[in-house]
Motif scaffolding. Structure first.
Motif, short mmCIF file in Angstrom:
data_model
loop_
_atom_site.label_atom_id
_atom_site.label_comp_id
_atom_site.label_asym_id
_atom_site.label_seq_id
_atom_site.Cartn_x
_atom_site.Cartn_y
_atom_site.Cartn_z
N SER A 25 -7.44 5.00 -5.98
CA SER A 25 -6.43 5.92 -5.44
C SER A 25 -6.99 6.69 -4.25
N GLY A 26 -6.13 6.94 -3.27
CA GLY A 26 -6.52 7.75 -2.13
C GLY A 26 -6.25 7.05 -0.81
N LEU A 27 -6.69 7.70 0.27
CA LEU A 27 -6.53 7.17 1.62
C LEU A 27 -7.84 6.52 2.08
N TRP A 28 -7.72 5.30 2.57
CA TRP A 28 -8.87 4.53 3.05
C TRP A 28 -8.61 4.11 4.49
N GLY A 51 -10.55 -6.32 12.19
CA GLY A 51 -9.47 -6.60 11.26
C GLY A 51 -8.13 -6.03 11.65
N LEU A 52 -7.11 -6.54 10.99
CA LEU A 52 -5.73 -6.21 11.32
C LEU A 52 -5.31 -4.84 10.79
N ASN A 53 -5.59 -4.56 9.53
CA ASN A 53 -5.12 -3.31 8.93
C ASN A 53 -6.02 -2.14 9.29
N LEU A 54 -5.38 -0.98 9.43
CA LEU A 54 -6.10 0.22 9.85
C LEU A 54 -6.21 1.25 8.73
N GLU A 55 -5.30 1.22 7.77
CA GLU A 55 -5.29 2.26 6.74
C GLU A 55 -4.61 1.75 5.47
N TRP A 56 -5.15 2.17 4.34
CA TRP A 56 -4.51 1.95 3.03
C TRP A 56 -4.27 3.31 2.37
N ASN A 57 -3.09 3.46 1.77
CA ASN A 57 -2.75 4.65 0.99
C ASN A 57 -2.38 4.15 -0.40
N ILE A 58 -3.19 4.48 -1.40
CA ILE A 58 -3.07 3.85 -2.71
C ILE A 58 -2.91 4.90 -3.81
N ASP A 59 -2.01 4.61 -4.74
CA ASP A 59 -1.79 5.47 -5.90
C ASP A 59 -1.74 4.58 -7.13
N THR A 60 -2.84 4.53 -7.89
CA THR A 60 -2.87 3.67 -9.07
C THR A 60 -1.98 4.20 -10.19
N ARG A 61 -1.69 5.50 -10.17
CA ARG A 61 -0.85 6.08 -11.22
C ARG A 61 0.58 5.56 -11.12
N THR A 62 1.09 5.48 -9.89
CA THR A 62 2.46 5.00 -9.69
C THR A 62 2.51 3.50 -9.39
N GLY A 63 1.34 2.88 -9.21
CA GLY A 63 1.30 1.45 -8.93
C GLY A 63 1.78 1.10 -7.54
N LYS A 64 1.53 1.97 -6.56
CA LYS A 64 1.96 1.72 -5.18
C LYS A 64 0.76 1.60 -4.25
N ALA A 65 0.86 0.68 -3.31
CA ALA A 65 -0.16 0.52 -2.27
C ALA A 65 0.54 0.35 -0.94
N GLN A 66 0.23 1.20 0.02
CA GLN A 66 0.84 1.14 1.35
C GLN A 66 -0.26 0.84 2.37
#
Length: 244
Positions: A25-28, A51-66
């Motif tokens: 979880s968190g911002l990477w 690489g292509l992606n610049l940022e991940w925003n992840i919340d394992t509690r809600t099961g969401k990854a942006q």
């Protein structure tokens, strides 16, 4: 009795669950791209090489990854998998696999894209900020933020200051800037580094060339007709700046 006890322990050992995936979880952010650009090289080359992606925003509690990159942002469902990693499912339109050792997040390679490595953001953007803001502010801090002296151009001898949150002072009437990280602005600029300088009323695009502590801001010349997609090429130099 002793035999039964030993047999029971063996069964329990064989049924022990696999370790849970590390909580990611968190911002990477793509720190490797930022570090490469901060050496004073081409911004688009630094991003393209890491690489292509610049940022991940992840919340394992809600099961969401942006995720966000230079031209899009999307989200998916996050689930732990049998290997101890995490799978991001984009509603049936492909998947990504993520793993972490707690210090860094690795987006594993696929048939289409190489692997990428991300690090936790030291200063996440405020809640509600648009996707990608954390990466952009970290990049601005490393690549642009600080004081620059105008060596040539309007206001020669004056000091210009860029901030991590995109504000600007000392460069005529401009009070904000935004670096092009890819997508349409990079395509129209024929792969040249570009940025937008402006204020609340208007803005103008410039091609810039960074070499070490010096940066040229060049006017853009549009080679296309009015009804065509702009194709921009470097024009006369407007400013030459030097980092202080």
């Amino acid at each position: 009795m002793r035999t039964l006890l030993i047999f029971s322990l063996i069964l329990l050992g064989g049924c022990s669950p696999k370790p849970l995936a590390t909580d990611i979880s968190g911002l990477w952010i793509n720190q490797a791209a930022i570090d490469s650009a901060a050496q004073g090289r081409s911004l688009l080359q630094a991003i393209g090489a890491n690489g292509l992606n610049l940022e991940w925003n992840i919340d394992t509690r809600t099961g969401k990854a942006q995720f966000s990159n230079a031209f899009e942002a999307a989200d998916g469902q996050l689930l732990p998998n049998a290997s101890g990693n995490w799978t991001v499912d984009y509603n049936g339109h492909g998947t990504d696999e993520l793993q972490s050792d707690g210090t860094q997040l690795t987006q594993l390679p696929t048939k289409s894209y190489p692997g990428q490595v991300f690090r936790r953001a030291a200063q996440p953007a405020p809640a509600g900020a648009r996707w990608g803001t954390t990466f952009r502010q970290a990049l601005n801090a490393a690549y642009m933020a600080g004081k620059w002296k105008i060596i040539e151009g309007p206001g020669a001898g004056n000091t210009v200051e860029f901030t991590a949150d995109g504000r600007l002072s000392g460069l005529t009437q401009n009070d904000r800037y935004e670096l092009c990280l890819g997508g349409g602005c990079a395509t129209q600029g024929a792969g040249n580094d570009t940025l937008l300088l402006g204020n609340v009323y208007s803005g103008d695009g410039f091609i810039f060339v960074r070499y070490g502590k010096r940066m040229e801001l060049l006017k853009q010349i549009n080679l296309s007709r009015p009804d065509e997609i702009p194709q921009l090429t470097p024009g006369p130099r407007q400013w030459l700046l030097e980092k202080q």
